[in-house]
Scaffold this active site. Structure first.
Site, mmCIF file in Angstrom:
data_model
loop_
_atom_site.group_PDB
_atom_site.id
_atom_site.type_symbol
_atom_site.label_atom_id
_atom_site.label_comp_id
_atom_site.label_asym_id
_atom_site.label_seq_id
_atom_site.Cartn_x
_atom_site.Cartn_y
_atom_site.Cartn_z
ATOM 1 N N HIS A 39 24.586 23.685 22.322
ATOM 2 C CA HIS A 39 24.543 22.229 21.573
ATOM 3 C C HIS A 39 24.038 21.363 22.690
ATOM 4 O O HIS A 39 24.560 21.380 23.872
ATOM 5 C CB HIS A 39 25.953 21.887 21.011
ATOM 6 C CG HIS A 39 25.696 20.468 20.378
ATOM 7 N ND1 HIS A 39 24.956 20.539 18.897
ATOM 8 C CD2 HIS A 39 25.963 19.406 20.759
ATOM 9 C CE1 HIS A 39 25.096 19.064 18.881
ATOM 10 N NE2 HIS A 39 25.533 18.497 19.492
ATOM 11 N N GLU B 141 20.220 24.456 29.356
ATOM 12 C CA GLU B 141 20.499 25.296 28.464
ATOM 13 C C GLU B 141 20.196 26.862 29.005
ATOM 14 O O GLU B 141 21.016 27.712 28.743
ATOM 15 C CB GLU B 141 19.942 25.039 27.142
ATOM 16 C CG GLU B 141 20.420 23.690 26.458
ATOM 17 C CD GLU B 141 19.528 23.466 25.191
ATOM 18 O OE1 GLU B 141 20.167 22.599 24.284
ATOM 19 O OE2 GLU B 141 18.573 24.194 24.756
HETATM 20 C C1 GRF Z 1 18.337 23.520 21.670
HETATM 21 O O1 GRF Z 1 18.100 22.472 22.383
HETATM 22 C C2 GRF Z 1 19.698 23.914 21.331
HETATM 23 O O2 GRF Z 1 20.619 23.192 22.135
HETATM 24 C C3 GRF Z 1 19.686 23.134 19.888
HETATM 25 O O3 GRF Z 1 18.265 23.590 19.313
HETATM 26 C C4 GRF Z 1 17.541 23.832 20.504
HETATM 27 C C5 GRF Z 1 16.906 25.202 20.565
HETATM 28 O O4 GRF Z 1 15.907 25.542 21.441
HETATM 29 N N1 GRF Z 1 20.855 23.685 19.189
HETATM 30 P P1 GRF Z 1 14.914 26.802 21.457
HETATM 31 O O5 GRF Z 1 14.866 26.919 19.911
HETATM 32 O O6 GRF Z 1 16.152 27.609 21.675
HETATM 33 O O7 GRF Z 1 13.883 26.440 22.180
#
Ligand code: GRF
Length: 217
Positions: A137, A202
């Site tokens: 998240h 992330e």
């Molecule tokens: C990410 O920023 C995640 O935190 C949110 O949705 C986004 C997905 O990014 N839940 P991706 O599709 O992995 O590039």
């Protein structure tokens, strides 16, 4: 003072302590099923961590719910099977989750990774993989749950934000936190610039958190 001390605030980050430095390598690879709704950059980060030997896992299947998602293209490039389950074709969230569980079981999945999965989940899915569903998240939970977390953070005027990887429970964006990364909000940040810097983090913490989750069991 003769020299000024400067910090590169555009790249500084803080990641919560974890045990990655002395990670125990599991003898059997974690069998992952990844759920993604969009771009799939987190799918890519997981696949890359596996390829680079940082994460002892294999991706059994990618499930995506949006026909326009880019994630399946990434899966194809990595030789991972991608299955489209379009939620619009199901009568209820439960019926949709039942099909997800069937698909995950058919592919021998043990751990479910929500990598940008933009659907609310029901007990049908949660009870099928107790303590084995992981979500990422884009905020420092418990702040800014739900959709538009980045816009919420900008609106609130926080000076530090980040991302959280946690185990999934029924309440949205709740459940035990595995790893968090914090970054500064910079003057002039837009949702796009802030999201781009959060995504860098992330991609670092999601593979680490998956390994950590296995070690906690
Ligand atoms: C990410 O920023 C995640 O935190 C949110 O949705 C986004 C997905 O990014 N839940 P991706 O599709 O992995 O590039």
């Amino acid at each position: 003072m003769s020299e000024s001390f400067t910090i590169d605030t555009a790249t500084i980050s803080l990641i919560s302590p974890n045990i990655s430095s002395n990670q125990v390598t599991q003898s059997t690879p974690m069998k992952l099923g990844i759920l993604a709704s969009g771009n799939g950059s987190n799918f890519e980060a997981i696949a890359q961590a596996i390829e680079d030997g940082y994460l002892n896992a294999q991706i059994q299947v990618l499930i995506y719910n949006n026909p326009a998602a880019k994630a399946p293209l990434r899966a194809a490039n990595r030789g991972v099977e991608a299955v489209l389950l379009n939620h619009r074709k199901y009568n209820s969230r439960e019926a949709f989750d039942e099909q997800i569980v069937r698909t995950l079981r058919d592919n021998d999945v043990e751990w479910v990774i929500m990598a940008g999965w933009m659907r609310l989940v029901t007990p049908v899915l949660i009870d099928a993989f107790p303590n084995r569903i992981i979500n990422i998240h884009p905020s420092l939970l418990p702040s800014f749950k739900g959709i538009n977390a980045i816009e919420q953070a900008l609106q609130a005027g926080v000076k530090i934000t980040g991302c959280t990887v946690h185990l999934v429970c029924l309440e949205v964006d709740s459940g035990p936190i595995l790893i968090q990364a914090a970054i500064p909000v910079l003057p002039g940040d837009t949702p796009e610039t802030l999201h781009a810097r959060i995504q860098v983090q992330e991609h670092r913490i999601l593979p680490q958190a998956i390994a950590l989750a296995a070690q906690r069991q």
